[in-house]
Design an enzyme around this catalytic site. Structure first.
Site, PDB file in Angstrom:
ATOM      1  N   ASP A  26       0.834  -1.221  -0.090  1.00 44.26           N
ATOM      2  CA  ASP A  26      -0.249  -0.046  -0.056  1.00 44.26           C
ATOM      3  C   ASP A  26       0.861   1.290   0.002  1.00 44.26           C
ATOM      4  O   ASP A  26       1.774   1.461   1.125  1.00 44.26           O
ATOM      5  CB  ASP A  26      -0.931   0.170   1.339  1.00 44.26           C
ATOM      6  CG  ASP A  26      -1.743  -1.159   1.395  1.00 44.26           C
ATOM      7  OD1 ASP A  26      -1.331  -2.368   0.956  1.00 44.26           O
ATOM      8  OD2 ASP A  26      -2.787  -1.071   1.980  1.00 44.26           O
ATOM      9  N   HIS A  28      -0.404   4.575  -0.181  1.00 46.05           N
ATOM     10  CA  HIS A  28      -1.327   5.629   0.390  1.00 46.05           C
ATOM     11  C   HIS A  28      -0.626   7.113   0.286  1.00 46.05           C
ATOM     12  O   HIS A  28      -0.328   7.909   0.892  1.00 46.05           O
ATOM     13  CB  HIS A  28      -1.438   5.437   1.915  1.00 46.05           C
ATOM     14  CG  HIS A  28      -2.290   4.321   2.375  1.00 46.05           C
ATOM     15  ND1 HIS A  28      -3.603   4.661   2.099  1.00 46.05           N
ATOM     16  CD2 HIS A  28      -2.023   3.104   2.806  1.00 46.05           C
ATOM     17  CE1 HIS A  28      -4.324   3.243   2.351  1.00 46.05           C
ATOM     18  NE2 HIS A  28      -3.206   2.329   2.893  1.00 46.05           N
ATOM     19  N   ASP A  55      -4.429   0.409  -2.947  1.00 47.53           N
ATOM     20  CA  ASP A  55      -4.500   1.771  -1.808  1.00 47.53           C
ATOM     21  C   ASP A  55      -3.259   2.533  -2.328  1.00 47.53           C
ATOM     22  O   ASP A  55      -2.386   2.742  -1.577  1.00 47.53           O
ATOM     23  CB  ASP A  55      -4.131   0.979  -0.696  1.00 47.53           C
ATOM     24  CG  ASP A  55      -5.543   0.732   0.086  1.00 47.53           C
ATOM     25  OD1 ASP A  55      -6.460   0.572  -0.578  1.00 47.53           O
ATOM     26  OD2 ASP A  55      -5.471   0.416   1.231  1.00 47.53           O
ATOM     27  N   ASN A  81      -9.256  -0.974  -1.274  1.00 46.36           N
ATOM     28  CA  ASN A  81     -10.389  -0.505  -0.724  1.00 46.36           C
ATOM     29  C   ASN A  81     -10.526   0.985  -0.649  1.00 46.36           C
ATOM     30  O   ASN A  81     -11.333   1.905  -0.682  1.00 46.36           O
ATOM     31  CB  ASN A  81     -10.615  -0.993   0.957  1.00 46.36           C
ATOM     32  CG  ASN A  81      -9.707  -0.665   1.520  1.00 46.36           C
ATOM     33  OD1 ASN A  81      -8.452  -0.936   1.293  1.00 46.36           O
ATOM     34  ND2 ASN A  81      -9.821   0.332   2.748  1.00 46.36           N
ATOM     35  N   HIS A  82      -9.388   1.731  -0.737  1.00 46.24           N
ATOM     36  CA  HIS A  82      -9.207   3.240  -0.699  1.00 46.24           C
ATOM     37  C   HIS A  82      -9.719   3.775  -2.043  1.00 46.24           C
ATOM     38  O   HIS A  82     -10.191   4.865  -2.119  1.00 46.24           O
ATOM     39  CB  HIS A  82      -7.807   3.731  -0.258  1.00 46.24           C
ATOM     40  CG  HIS A  82      -7.764   3.754   1.198  1.00 46.24           C
ATOM     41  ND1 HIS A  82      -8.099   4.558   2.090  1.00 46.24           N
ATOM     42  CD2 HIS A  82      -7.564   2.771   2.084  1.00 46.24           C
ATOM     43  CE1 HIS A  82      -7.783   4.580   3.198  1.00 46.24           C
ATOM     44  NE2 HIS A  82      -7.539   3.385   3.391  1.00 46.24           N
TER      45      HIS A  82
END
Length: 270
Positions: A26, A28, A55, A81-82
């Site tokens: 991830d 982010h 993500d 999911n983000h």
């Protein structure tokens, strides 16, 4: 009431016979550490490929720049999911989703999206959103003999029934529930008593979603989320960006530790 299961998307990449593959956890919005890590492993955009477990956005400082990786020919990703929360927040036609979707995304670091308003008049964002909306839930990499799989969270875990194998994934991937692939944490939050590292017949399944201080392997799932964004924010003292390099001799891991808001610190490969 419509209770139909969401449609699943799968993509297949041939084996990379001209360069190396790296799988990253991830991101982010932490583009800086990724850039430095790729420099450290001498990533060649003409030959190598970078594959993300999803993500790309939220929480970090450069979500839009990480999302723009979707435009690069050497970059591939599955839906996280983000990204799902981002798309729900943006809504159909970038006109805005429900208030609930907006609150959910903002609560997990989606403030950056509001800074891009008006979304419908932002042509680069429109293109990136379209790419994100088409991301697969499951990626298979390899030719006839499967090399590995990529998913954001995990494959479904059924302790009492049939387990997933390469063959079953090939024959019955449409039976998978995308919600599990994108959101579930059960494999990495249950006690390890029932979670052997490798599962017979299942090639490595690289994933992220559940952050931890180290790479974790359970039932052939290799979780690469080593808390990158928490190192940037200073919430974790031990945090890293990890690149997995699958190869004929196994998987090599390139770990680069983080210093709060100063990007990559020491690096090591094993």
């Amino acid at each position: 009431m419509n209770s139909a299961k969401p449609a699943i998307r799968r993509a297949v990449l041939p084996a990379n016979r001209h360069g190396r593959d790296f799988v990253v956890g991830d991101l982010h919005g932490c583009y800086g550490p990724l850039e430095q890590a790729l420099t450290a492993v001498e990533f060649d955009t003409a030959r190598d490929r970078l594959i993300s477990v999803g993500d790309l956005v939220d929480r970090g400082p450069e979500s839009l720049r990480c999302l723009a990786l979707l435009d690069e020919p050497w970059f591939h990703a599955v839906l996280g999911n983000h990204e799902a929360a981002m798309l729900a927040h943006a809504g159909d036609g970038l006109q805005g989703g429900t208030p609930q979707a907006a609150r959910l995304h903002m609560a997990v670091g989606g403030e950056w999206l509001d800074a891009c308003w008006p979304w419908a008049e932002n042509a680069p964002l429109q293109q990136l959103m379209r790419r994100a909306a088409g991301l697969p839930h499951l990626l298979r990499v390899g030719d006839e003999a499967v090399d590995y799989h990529v998913v954001h969270a995990q494959l479904p875990v059924n302790l009492l029934g049939r387990r997933w194998t390469d063959k079953r994934l090939e024959d019955a991937w449409t039976e998978l529930d995308p919600t599990v692939l994108v959101w579930s944490r059960s494999l990495f939050t249950r006690k390890p008593l029932i979670q052997r590292a490798w599962q017979k017949g299942l090639s490595p399944v690289f994933c992220g979603h559940t952050p931890g201080k180290e790479v974790r392997i359970r039932q052939s799932h290799v979780c690469l989320d080593t808390g990158l964004v928490y190192g940037w924010t200073g919430e974790w003292n031990e945090s890293a960006i990890t690149l997995a390099e699958p190869g004929a001799g196994g998987v090599q891991y390139h770990r680069f530790e983080l210093r709060p808001k100063t990007w990559v610190g020491t690096g090591a490969s094993r």
